[in-house]
Design an enzyme around this catalytic site. Sequence first.
Site, PDB file in Angstrom:
ATOM      1  N   ASP B  70       0.875  -1.169   0.000  1.00  0.00           N
ATOM      2  CA  ASP B  70       0.000   0.000   0.000  1.00  0.00           C
ATOM      3  C   ASP B  70       0.911   1.217   0.000  1.00  0.00           C
ATOM      4  O   ASP B  70       1.814   1.318   0.826  1.00  0.00           O
ATOM      5  CB  ASP B  70      -0.860  -0.060   1.268  1.00  0.00           C
ATOM      6  N   HIS B 102      10.701  18.800 -18.906  1.00  0.00           N
ATOM      7  CA  HIS B 102      10.035  17.492 -18.937  1.00  0.00           C
ATOM      8  C   HIS B 102       8.558  17.576 -18.566  1.00  0.00           C
ATOM      9  O   HIS B 102       7.844  16.593 -18.696  1.00  0.00           O
ATOM     10  CB  HIS B 102      10.750  16.506 -18.007  1.00  0.00           C
ATOM     11  N   CYS B 199      26.404 -16.173  -2.928  1.00  0.00           N
ATOM     12  CA  CYS B 199      25.226 -15.961  -2.090  1.00  0.00           C
ATOM     13  C   CYS B 199      23.944 -15.958  -2.917  1.00  0.00           C
ATOM     14  O   CYS B 199      22.985 -16.636  -2.596  1.00  0.00           O
ATOM     15  CB  CYS B 199      25.335 -14.631  -1.340  1.00  0.00           C
ATOM     16  N   HIS B 200      23.924 -15.153  -3.975  1.00  0.00           N
ATOM     17  CA  HIS B 200      22.648 -14.823  -4.614  1.00  0.00           C
ATOM     18  C   HIS B 200      22.258 -15.762  -5.747  1.00  0.00           C
ATOM     19  O   HIS B 200      21.150 -15.686  -6.258  1.00  0.00           O
ATOM     20  CB  HIS B 200      22.671 -13.367  -5.080  1.00  0.00           C
ATOM     21  N   ARG B 237      24.157  -0.410  -2.161  1.00  0.00           N
ATOM     22  CA  ARG B 237      23.921  -1.818  -1.794  1.00  0.00           C
ATOM     23  C   ARG B 237      25.072  -2.698  -2.297  1.00  0.00           C
ATOM     24  O   ARG B 237      25.531  -3.596  -1.598  1.00  0.00           O
ATOM     25  CB  ARG B 237      22.579  -2.249  -2.372  1.00  0.00           C
ATOM     26  N   CYS B 241      27.510  -5.040   0.089  1.00  0.00           N
ATOM     27  CA  CYS B 241      27.749  -6.478  -0.119  1.00  0.00           C
ATOM     28  C   CYS B 241      29.240  -6.754  -0.232  1.00  0.00           C
ATOM     29  O   CYS B 241      29.746  -7.703   0.375  1.00  0.00           O
ATOM     30  CB  CYS B 241      27.064  -6.957  -1.396  1.00  0.00           C
TER      31      CYS B 241
END
Lengths: 109, 280, 138
Positions: B70, B102, B199-200, B237, B241
């Site tokens: 939401d 724009h 890991c991923h 991020r 990592c």
Amino acid sequence: MASGVKPRVKVPKTASAGETITIKTLISHPMESGQRKDKEGNLIPRSIINRFVVEFNGENVIDVTMEPAISTNPYFEFEAVVPESGEFVFTWYDDDGDVYTTSKNIEAS
Amino acid sequence: MRTILTAGSFAVVALLAAPALADPDEDNLVINDELQMVTETAAPAHMEHVDTIYSGWRFRTDETQALQIDDFENPAMIFVDQGMDLFNSVDGTEGKSCASCHEDVAAFAGFHAEMPKVMNGKLVVMEDFINGHRARAMGAEPWKWSGPEMQAMVALIGLQSRGMPMNVKIDGDAAPYWEQGKEMYYTRYGQLELSCANCHEDSYGLMIRADHLSQGQINGFPTYRLKQAKLISRHNRFRGCIRDTRAETFAEGSDEFRALELYVASRSNGLSVETPAVRQ
Amino acid sequence: MKLTRRETLALGLAATTVTVLPFRAVAAAEDQIAAFTGGADIGSGDITLTAPEIAENGNTVPIGVEAPGAVSIMVLAMGNPNPDVGTFNFGPLAGSQSASTRIRLAGTQDVLAIAKMGDGSFIQTSSTVKVTIGGCGG
């Protein structure tokens, strides 16, 4: 004041008189707890919103005392009775004396 | 030296061998009761070792998931609002705002789904695009890569593509960047000698200490992370990592991270753009 | 004195318990409760505290409280350095005596909700929230 403070509130635009509605509020604020230290190891002073009040046509809906354990960008959800058409006024009180206010009208039928 | 390496490998095995909390859950992501999101689909053809790709949303707890279903509950939307204010604010020597040229931000629908992409012979990510326009059209100072203004703007532009499938180009002039990013993805970094894939790709669904490992998809960035309570950029991020592997990391805005961003984005081709997502 | 292995272990456990529940925080919580109730007895009753069993991040833990007929509800996080979280005071136009918010928990702990009822009595409930730490920071 804490920079970029921006309130958001979600109130239905209409209700039937006497109906109970759900209100959600969110405000951007760091809620600095006073427990954290900066890179030099100095305690970052507490700076939070310490009170949140909602009124409808001058009558109280909810009055919340807030402590540093309330998360960054404080969120509240609660219910209000709408006896007639009118205006909800939302007020947040900052430790530093600033007051943030916003309002929403609702049409009761 | 050999002893050290062996010890390192053992540590990695121990780290990843925690009891499996198992795979992504079965929850279905519908935003605002109307926008159906694709959080699971067949992996793009270029992925050799994975059959199905999943949004990171599927690896989170119900409470974290709820924050994204939401728009009012989603704390990232505060920053999207701030992005809208910035879009309309005049800045720089030319006396212009984003809106001067724009007009309607909605015109950016679809743009984020194809980013990063090669423009004028260079791999361009969204932050480059924004700072480029600020410099050339507005005469404005560049925004800091992971600063609040920049990420608010990236989130605002990204939101215009929400629900559209990620679709970054990997061939033609994008190919050399993509190859570079792919090589980085499979390179073991740091004292822990971990690649992104360890890991991923090899271990998603398992617990790495207290974290439920996802596929590391970036279709929801910038993401509101509960830990930092603000919007986190893709490069921030990546840096986190790589730092966790105990390596010297690349810089935000480096060519290495641009290439890695293209490759990682291509692994989410087919998933819906979720920007701005909410994660732990 | 020579300690057996078992005695040493027991000592260690005792030390751990002290670390987990600092006397300062417990005393602070007791003070808060006393200030709220004026020292009155606290019973149980129709009060609900909704909180996750496991929170992925202690920074933002969603909670909800509800106590039909309450004048106000105080929430305490018993394991935080400052246990106070907040107090919801319900006015005449409150649609229900319920509210939800997001709170910070410094670690796995009990969250306590105490309601002051319209007749001046007090009821409470609590819930344990496990906070996972040690994942991948950003």
